[in-house]
Design an enzyme around this catalytic site. Structure first.
Site, mmCIF file in Angstrom:
data_model
loop_
_atom_site.group_PDB
_atom_site.id
_atom_site.type_symbol
_atom_site.label_atom_id
_atom_site.label_comp_id
_atom_site.label_asym_id
_atom_site.label_seq_id
_atom_site.Cartn_x
_atom_site.Cartn_y
_atom_site.Cartn_z
ATOM 1 N N ASP A 33 0.689 -0.996 -0.120
ATOM 2 C CA ASP A 33 0.027 0.024 -0.072
ATOM 3 C C ASP A 33 0.982 1.445 -0.149
ATOM 4 O O ASP A 33 1.938 1.230 0.665
ATOM 5 C CB ASP A 33 -0.886 0.044 1.153
ATOM 6 C CG ASP A 33 -2.042 0.987 1.065
ATOM 7 O OD1 ASP A 33 -3.178 0.410 0.931
ATOM 8 O OD2 ASP A 33 -1.714 2.181 1.057
ATOM 9 N N ILE A 34 0.638 2.242 -0.743
ATOM 10 C CA ILE A 34 1.166 3.442 -1.034
ATOM 11 C C ILE A 34 1.323 4.397 0.187
ATOM 12 O O ILE A 34 2.113 5.096 0.602
ATOM 13 C CB ILE A 34 0.872 4.236 -2.226
ATOM 14 C CG1 ILE A 34 1.868 5.015 -3.020
ATOM 15 C CG2 ILE A 34 -0.432 5.068 -2.166
ATOM 16 C CD1 ILE A 34 1.570 5.526 -4.032
ATOM 17 N N ASN A 95 -12.855 -3.150 2.463
ATOM 18 C CA ASN A 95 -13.997 -2.088 2.430
ATOM 19 C C ASN A 95 -14.745 -2.273 1.028
ATOM 20 O O ASN A 95 -14.294 -2.152 -0.032
ATOM 21 C CB ASN A 95 -13.238 -0.602 2.548
ATOM 22 C CG ASN A 95 -12.523 -0.604 3.805
ATOM 23 O OD1 ASN A 95 -12.925 -0.797 4.854
ATOM 24 N ND2 ASN A 95 -11.452 0.082 3.790
ATOM 25 N N GLU A 103 -12.283 3.510 -1.238
ATOM 26 C CA GLU A 103 -11.612 4.752 -2.170
ATOM 27 C C GLU A 103 -11.511 4.304 -3.547
ATOM 28 O O GLU A 103 -11.782 4.839 -4.372
ATOM 29 C CB GLU A 103 -10.177 5.236 -1.592
ATOM 30 C CG GLU A 103 -10.375 6.162 -0.331
ATOM 31 C CD GLU A 103 -8.894 6.329 0.221
ATOM 32 O OE1 GLU A 103 -7.775 6.278 -0.777
ATOM 33 O OE2 GLU A 103 -8.829 6.880 1.535
ATOM 34 N N VAL A 104 -10.874 2.914 -3.927
ATOM 35 C CA VAL A 104 -10.453 2.479 -5.110
ATOM 36 C C VAL A 104 -11.573 1.473 -5.314
ATOM 37 O O VAL A 104 -11.938 0.454 -4.772
ATOM 38 C CB VAL A 104 -9.067 1.969 -4.923
ATOM 39 C CG1 VAL A 104 -8.937 1.377 -6.581
ATOM 40 C CG2 VAL A 104 -8.058 2.934 -4.537
ATOM 41 N N HIS A 108 -10.205 -5.060 -3.132
ATOM 42 C CA HIS A 108 -8.746 -5.234 -2.697
ATOM 43 C C HIS A 108 -9.014 -5.535 -1.171
ATOM 44 O O HIS A 108 -9.866 -5.010 -0.349
ATOM 45 C CB HIS A 108 -7.803 -3.868 -2.824
ATOM 46 C CG HIS A 108 -8.510 -2.752 -2.266
ATOM 47 N ND1 HIS A 108 -9.375 -2.178 -3.072
ATOM 48 C CD2 HIS A 108 -8.558 -1.971 -1.238
ATOM 49 C CE1 HIS A 108 -9.876 -0.833 -2.627
ATOM 50 N NE2 HIS A 108 -9.236 -0.779 -1.342
ATOM 51 N N HIS A 110 -6.829 -5.784 2.211
ATOM 52 C CA HIS A 110 -5.553 -5.058 3.098
ATOM 53 C C HIS A 110 -5.276 -6.168 4.108
ATOM 54 O O HIS A 110 -6.229 -6.625 4.629
ATOM 55 C CB HIS A 110 -6.168 -3.884 4.010
ATOM 56 C CG HIS A 110 -6.691 -2.471 3.112
ATOM 57 N ND1 HIS A 110 -6.035 -1.515 3.137
ATOM 58 C CD2 HIS A 110 -8.078 -2.535 2.531
ATOM 59 C CE1 HIS A 110 -6.856 -0.883 2.345
ATOM 60 N NE2 HIS A 110 -7.967 -1.065 2.090
HETATM 61 P P1 AMP Z 1 -9.910 1.738 0.244
HETATM 62 O O1 AMP Z 1 -10.175 2.765 1.253
HETATM 63 O O2 AMP Z 1 -10.100 0.525 1.089
HETATM 64 O O3 AMP Z 1 -10.432 1.873 -0.904
HETATM 65 O O4 AMP Z 1 -8.158 1.551 0.171
HETATM 66 C C1 AMP Z 1 -7.651 2.050 -0.838
HETATM 67 C C2 AMP Z 1 -6.106 1.920 -0.585
HETATM 68 O O5 AMP Z 1 -5.338 1.708 -1.829
HETATM 69 C C3 AMP Z 1 -5.505 2.965 0.360
HETATM 70 O O6 AMP Z 1 -4.942 2.533 1.411
HETATM 71 C C4 AMP Z 1 -4.322 3.452 -0.678
HETATM 72 O O7 AMP Z 1 -3.237 3.879 0.143
HETATM 73 C C5 AMP Z 1 -4.211 2.666 -1.461
HETATM 74 N N1 AMP Z 1 -3.510 3.204 -2.876
HETATM 75 C C6 AMP Z 1 -4.015 3.829 -3.501
HETATM 76 N N2 AMP Z 1 -3.386 4.114 -4.816
HETATM 77 C C7 AMP Z 1 -2.242 3.379 -4.714
HETATM 78 C C8 AMP Z 1 -1.239 2.842 -5.666
HETATM 79 N N3 AMP Z 1 -1.077 3.675 -6.535
HETATM 80 N N4 AMP Z 1 -0.509 2.031 -4.868
HETATM 81 C C9 AMP Z 1 -0.496 1.341 -3.841
HETATM 82 N N5 AMP Z 1 -1.577 1.670 -2.915
HETATM 83 C C10 AMP Z 1 -2.455 2.391 -3.287
#
Ligand code: AMP
Length: 127
Positions: A33-34, A95, A103-104, A108, A110
């Site tokens: 994770d970034i 999530n 967010e994405v 995914h 974690h």
């Molecule tokens: P969520 O809130 O569960 O959707 O988590 C999205 C996660 O993706 C967050 O923890 C971000 O830090 C991570 N994230 C977003 N962009 C990237 C990326 N380019 N590389 C790695 N992790 C990312």
């Protein structure tokens, strides 16, 4: 919401954006994770286009579901965070949707580890 093929994780799968790769096979990609929330913070994503765990559970093939689940243990063992591999354990979070602050919009999981992680949920407001 329908799947957006231009979300950031779809771009990572296509190789259009780089990632700090941990593991890859036919079914999944795992990378760091970034913005890590713990000393060890890995993400595992399926290679198929699935919005969230709900979409995946309903629509993925049996092989995709098995492949994804097997990868969780593989990554945890590779990172040395499973008790199995000498670690102290880890937490898996997926999530899904607005209240969970997803967010994405590509499924995914974690994998968080490396320190005591505290209570499972941090409410913004008491129930
Ligand atoms: P969520 O809130 O569960 O959707 O988590 C999205 C996660 O993706 C967050 O923890 C971000 O830090 C991570 N994230 C977003 N962009 C990237 C990326 N380019 N590389 C790695 N992790 C990312």
């Amino acid at each position: 919401m329908s799947y957006d093929k231009d979300n950031i994780f779809a771009k990572i799968i296509r190789g259009e954006i780089s990632c700090d790769k941990i593991y890859e096979d036919d079914f999944v990609l795992s990378f760091k994770d970034i913005r890590p929330q713990a000393p060890s913070h890995a993400l595992i994503i399926p290679k198929g286009n699935y919005l969230d765990i709900n979409d995946f559970s309903l629509n993925a093939s049996d092989n995709e579901i098995i492949g994804f689940n097997r990868a969780i243990a593989k990554v945890a063992d590779m990172l040395g965070i499973s008790e199995n591999s000498g670690g102290n354990g880890y937490r898996v979070i997926a999530n899904a949707g607005n209240d969970a602050h997803q967010e994405v919009p590509h499924l995914h999981f974690h994998l968080l580890a490396g320190r005591p992680l505290g209570p499972m949920v941090f409410p913004e407001k008491p129930n």
